[in-house]
Design an enzyme around this catalytic site. Structure first.
Site, PDB file in Angstrom:
ATOM      1  N   LYS A  93      39.335  38.162  47.046  1.00 41.03           N
ATOM      2  CA  LYS A  93      39.616  37.764  45.659  1.00 41.03           C
ATOM      3  C   LYS A  93      39.290  36.282  45.490  1.00 41.03           C
ATOM      4  O   LYS A  93      39.572  35.472  46.388  1.00 41.03           O
ATOM      5  CB  LYS A  93      41.102  38.023  45.351  1.00 41.03           C
ATOM      6  CG  LYS A  93      41.471  37.808  43.874  1.00 41.03           C
ATOM      7  CD  LYS A  93      42.940  38.132  43.601  1.00 41.03           C
ATOM      8  CE  LYS A  93      43.274  38.014  42.107  1.00 41.03           C
ATOM      9  NZ  LYS A  93      44.690  38.311  41.827  1.00 41.03           N
ATOM     10  N   SER A 138      45.362  41.464  37.782  1.00 39.31           N
ATOM     11  CA  SER A 138      44.233  40.566  37.814  1.00 39.31           C
ATOM     12  C   SER A 138      43.241  40.807  38.935  1.00 39.31           C
ATOM     13  O   SER A 138      42.101  40.350  38.857  1.00 39.31           O
ATOM     14  CB  SER A 138      44.749  39.128  37.920  1.00 39.31           C
ATOM     15  OG  SER A 138      45.364  38.913  39.182  1.00 39.31           O
ATOM     16  N   SER A 161      49.560  42.417  39.978  1.00 39.54           N
ATOM     17  CA  SER A 161      48.105  42.227  40.044  1.00 39.54           C
ATOM     18  C   SER A 161      47.404  42.891  41.212  1.00 39.54           C
ATOM     19  O   SER A 161      46.178  42.908  41.264  1.00 39.54           O
ATOM     20  CB  SER A 161      47.773  40.727  40.051  1.00 39.54           C
ATOM     21  OG  SER A 161      47.866  40.204  38.753  1.00 39.54           O
TER      22      SER A 161
END
Lengths: 496, 485
Positions: free
Chosen positions: A80, A163, A187
């Site tokens: 990420k 997210s 997330s």
């Protein structure tokens, strides 16, 4: 090769590498190709195929000399873009950090690197991890590989959740064997649910936050996103560990999480918290939840109805605490030292120009909310009150965990929705309604794909366990996984 | 000594509270491993944490916690076993995180007291409200470039102790003595070097005025970052005067942050209340609360040195020194060490005190040297006192010898030997000199015998002159008396 390399699980790849069925370089090349082939999903902000190959070669060299670093050695993963990676642009999905190349490696990504894993690139995400759809990235939205088979969204591009939507989409599309995510209010778990994969948010303090761009310090936690429960167990083992550089990192031993596999749930008490329903939640999600309870019972667990009375306050509490911390954490992006700077006539002008241009709408909104709730005259009514409620929410969990071992609940109140479907912020925030309570209490939670919606979209079930009891969490998750028999399709574009 | 400002409408009293910022003595910063050394090239003592790079986290330096507790104990203050770091949010170019990690409602040290030794020998007690730990900011340099401001982050993150007094001071003098006393205490404790010229200690001065007899606390102004004792005193005088004039001319004191300009001797407004920051304090979620046991505090307490107040009491009771002399000797830890070394095992404490205070301090001041840099060691001064005590030299000669010691650093015995300053105690030699003077001064002898006894001193002077001051004064007196009848 009996199976396409990109279709392997981490456990299978480990075994295949060990059996010299293929090399880490072959495995990495297959994934590098898949990443390129699936660019239309926009799962990556930066691709690092060259670095990945170098890492794969090093892995093969180690293996040839018998120095294998562990289960993750040679395993291609996505990172990420919230993790700072040395020498590789780390943007947090923001214009503010465009071109920012850290001189340091986050602890979690370093742990993974030290375990021999191969980073394929930096996964797209909602800006500064604020969002539930990955539509808030400065680098464009990420697309979910799933398509609804029927219904109003049939054929439309769907969001992968957020997210950590880039990570979720990349794992689901088989662009990588696993990906890192971070979970502040859901997330990891919500995009895992939307994308038909496993997403594990460990106990707060299990993984170091050092080097992860901070959103809300008291909530942020890194975790693995994989296609199987076992893979999450394996990957978490290489991410976790006490880090003296993070004061909130827990000084606890990292167990062999994979050892929980195969233990089953016999004798466990599973709580069903009655408050985990939402207005307008489709019946299919309630049904799936019931089904999940049945699976666990059939596997030998005892199902207990429990109550977490302060659950309804979790979402508003979260949307005070998280923005408050974010407003302060994001204050360092001021144009002075790194990242974007938009000049102005004075220092204040420069700040305003930089932050207006550098932060997207949702980030600005949360900074404003956070600034408001911390302001003189409002602090007691909002921030202090929210902290008090947070304590109550944690207290709810503490008391039910005196009676049960694991809680079972839905992960999200809906399956993946179409892009631009949720335009007002509050309905977007409702995506987190089932995930924020465990976040506020710092508890480990996992989303396991358990079934399909009537329109053919994946739905996850969430399990929540006691602090640092990921082993029990994984046992229950594996049972759900086995009972559900969920099959992740092989999406076109991702086939290696 | 009461300090009053005489205005047109009557007499005014000034009310003063101080926030002293004292840099903690530690090798590394409050939340990072970067060096705290003074004077490095700009931005050479900066860690990733100090520069607030993305994802960087503070980790508290335990040494700083210990130093704060130590200082709290030195201030006879309540030590809080549970305290919390909080973020103070504001934007400035030299504040990389855009917040300062400080302590807000849960400081590490609570109420304490500082005793001031006033010049008239009395004491004043000043309350300490709290001591908390906080990070220093970096430094903005506006004079390096015509258009741009440069930022040096070397100080960014250095640990400071903010010592907040109660509004208990009533004169610039008290404030000056207070700052010196705080400096003395932290130097004794070795928790802050107290070097104000290097910025290791500075004060924010809160000043308000009220009519004599009033007990109200009126609106105050805060004068920021005053960096010497002298400026603290001057700033108070100027600010109090300004407030009195303002109020007397019909104005109202506005709560303001002000700055002292030493060249003009006046304070000027930096920002007023309506532009005051809303710092949005909240507990820093990156840090755990600081918790420690009573045993931890006790262990630190066991290592505390004798502090100036206790030392002063001991000098008075054990050595019979006056409050003033004792007070002067204990201001610096080093002075006390020096004095006690001069004292040795059994030298005369009062004589030693006189020599240190009158002669040594004078000589050091003339040479702008600190006591650690003294050319005369405590041992050498002790030797000098021995030479006086055993009548090798007189007290007067000793002063000459001392001057030569200051200049050369030689031992007193060496100087006495080399310069032939040894006291004449040979009765014959003294008698010869006495006889000689008497023989050559018939007029003065007549005056003396005529009843002018004061002239005896003149005879002594003549005899000392004749012996280059080396004659034992006691013997000279005795002999003169015998000879002159």
């Amino acid at each position: 090769m009996s199976k396409t390399l990109t279709n392997l699980t981490i456990a299978e790849a480990r075994d295949g590498l060990a059996a010299k069925e293929f090399s880490a370089v072959e495995l990495t090349e297959a994934h590098n190709d898949a990443v390129v082939a699936a660019r239309d999903l926009n799962a990556f902000v930066s691709e690092t195929p060259g670095l990945a190959l170098d890492a794969a070669k090093a892995s093969d060299v180690r293996r040839a000399s018998g120095d294998v670093l562990g289960s993750m050695d040679g395993v291609p993963i996505a990172m990420k873009d919230l993790f700072c990676t040395e020498g590789v642009q780390s943007t947090a999905g923001s214009h503010m950090l465009e071109g920012f190349v850290p001189a340091y490696e986050s602890t979690v990504s370093k742990n993974l690197k030290d375990a021999g894993s191969v980073m394929l690139g930096k996964a797209n995400m909602d800006e500064f991890a604020m969002g539930s759809s990955t539509e808030n990235s400065y680098y464009g939205n990420t697309i979910n590989p799933w398509k609804a088979s029927s219904g109003p969204d049939a054929g439309s591009d769907l969001v992968p959740g957020g997210s950590s939507g880039g990570s979720a989409s990349a794992v689901a599309t088989r662009l990588c064997l696993g990906a890192t995510g971070t979970d502040t209010g859901g997330s990891i778990r919500q995009p895992a649910s939307f994308s038909g994969i496993v997403g594990l948010k460990p106990t707060y303090g299990r993984c170091s936050r050092w080097g992860i761009v901070a959103f809300a310090s008291s909530l942020d936690q890194a975790g693995p996103m994989t296609r199987t429960v076992r893979d999450s167990a394996i990957m978490l083992g290489s991410m976790a560990g006490h880090d003296p550089k993070d004061s909130t990192s827990a000084p606890v031993e990292t167990p062999n999480f994979e050892s929980a596999m195969g233990l089953g749930v016999k004798g466990l008490r599973i709580g069903i918290p009655k408050e985990y329903t939402a207005e307008g939640m489709p019946q299919e999600i309630s049904d799936l939840w019931q089904l999940g309870a049945d699976w666990l019972r059939e596997a030998g667990a005892e199902i207990v109805d429990v109550s977490l009375p302060h659950t309804k306050y979790a979402l508003p509490t979260y949307y005070i605490v998280a923005p408050a911390e974010a407003s302060s954490n994001l204050a360092r992006y001021d144009g002075v030292r790194y990242g974007l700077r938009v000049e102005g006539d004075s220092l204040d002008d420069m700040y305003m120009n930089t932050r207006a241009a550098g932060f997207g709408e949702e980030v600005q909104r949360r900074i404003l909310i956070g600034t408001y709730v911390l302001s003189a005259g409002y602090y007691d009514a909002y921030y202090v009150k929210a902290q008090q409620v947070r304590t109550r929410i944690a207290g709810d969990f503490k008391s039910v965990f005196e009676d049960v071992d694991v809680l079972l609940a839905p992960t999200a109140p809906s399956p993946a929705f179409a892009m631009n479907a949720q335009l007002d912020p509050v309905s977007m925030y409702l995506n987190d309604i089932f995930t924020v309570p465990a976040s506020l209490a710092g508890l480990p939670g996992i989303s396991v794909p358990a079934g399909l919606s009537e329109h053919g979209l994946p739905l996850g079930l969430q399990l929540i366990a006691k602090p640092f009891d990921e082993l029990t969490l994984l046992r229950a998750a594996e049972t759900i996984e086995q009972s559900a028999g969920f099959e992740l399709p092989v999406f076109s574009g991702g086939e290696g | 000594m009461t300090y009053r400002i005489v205005g047109e409408t009557g007499e005014w009293e000034v009310v003063i509270g101080l926030e002293v910022h004292a840099q903690v003595v530690s090798n590394s910063k409050l939340f990072s491993g970067a060096s705290t050394e003074f004077g490095g090239a700009p931005n050479t003592h900066v860690s990733l944490v100090d520069a607030a790079m993305p994802g960087m986290l503070p980790v508290v330096n335990e040494k700083c916690i210990e130093q704060a507790v130590r200082t709290g104990l030195g201030l006879k203050a309540k030590i809080n076993n549970y305290s919390v770091f909080a973020r103070k949010n504001y934007f400035y170019a030299d504040l990389p995180q855009s917040y300062q990690i400080s302590q807000f409602d849960k400081p590490i040290v609570g109420a304490g007291v500082v005793i001031l030794d006033m010049p008239d020998g009395t004491t004043r007690e000043i309350g300490i409200e709290r001591l908390h730990l906080e990070q220093d900011a970096g430094k903005s340099m506006h004079d390096q470039d015509p258009k741009r401001t440069f930022v040096d982050l070397n100080r960014s993150g250095v640990a400071l102790m903010e010592i907040v007094s109660d509004p208990d001071m009533r004169s610039p003098e008290e404030a000056g003595i207070y700052v010196r006393k705080i400096r003395s205490i932290v130097r004794y404790l070795e928790t802050c070097d107290g070097n104000m010229e290097q910025g290791s200690m500075r004060a924010d001065v809160n000043v308000s005025v009220r009519k004599v007899g009033s007990t109200e606390l009126n609106t105050r102004c805060e004068i920021k970052n005053v960096n010497s004792v002298r400026f603290v005193m001057q700033a108070i005088e100027a600010e109090a005067q300004r407030q009195v004039e303002l109020v007397e001319s019909g104005g109202e004191v506005e709560q303001q942050t002000r700055q002292f300009d030493p060249s003009k001797g006046e304070t000027k407004a930096m920002r007023s209340k309506e532009f005051a920051h809303d710092y949005r304090y909240f507990p820093d979620p990156d840090l755990l609360p600081i918790e420690f046991s009573e045993e931890y505090v006790e262990a630190i307490k066991a290592t505390l040195p004798e502090l100036p107040d206790e030392k002063k009491q001991r000098y008075m009771s054990e050595y019979g020194l006056s409050a003033y002399d004792a007070g002067v000797l204990v201001v610096d830890r080093e002075t006390g060490h020096y004095y006690e070394a001069v004292l040795g095992k059994n030298r005369d404490p009062k004589l030693a005190a006189n020599w240190v205070i009158s002669n040594l301090f004078g000589a050091l001041k003339a040479e702008s040297k600190s006591i650690e840099e003294s050319p005369v060691s405590a041992e050498q001064l002790g030797q000098l006192l021995d030479l006086i005590a055993d009548d090798t030299i007189s007290g007067k000669i000793a002063k000459d010898v001392f001057e030569k010691m200051i200049a050369s650093g030689d031992d007193p015995a060496v100087i006495v030997e080399k310069e032939g300053l040894k006291q004449i105690t040979d009765t014959g030699a003294i008698e010869a000199a006495v006889d000689d003077v008497i023989a050559n001064s018939p007029e003065q002898v007549a005056q003396f015998q005529g009843g002018n006894e004061k002239i005896a001193g003149w005879f002594v002077g003549q005899i000392m002159k004749a012996t280059q001051g080396k004659a034992n004064p006691g013997m000279v007196n005795k002999m003169l008396k015998e000879k002159l009848g």
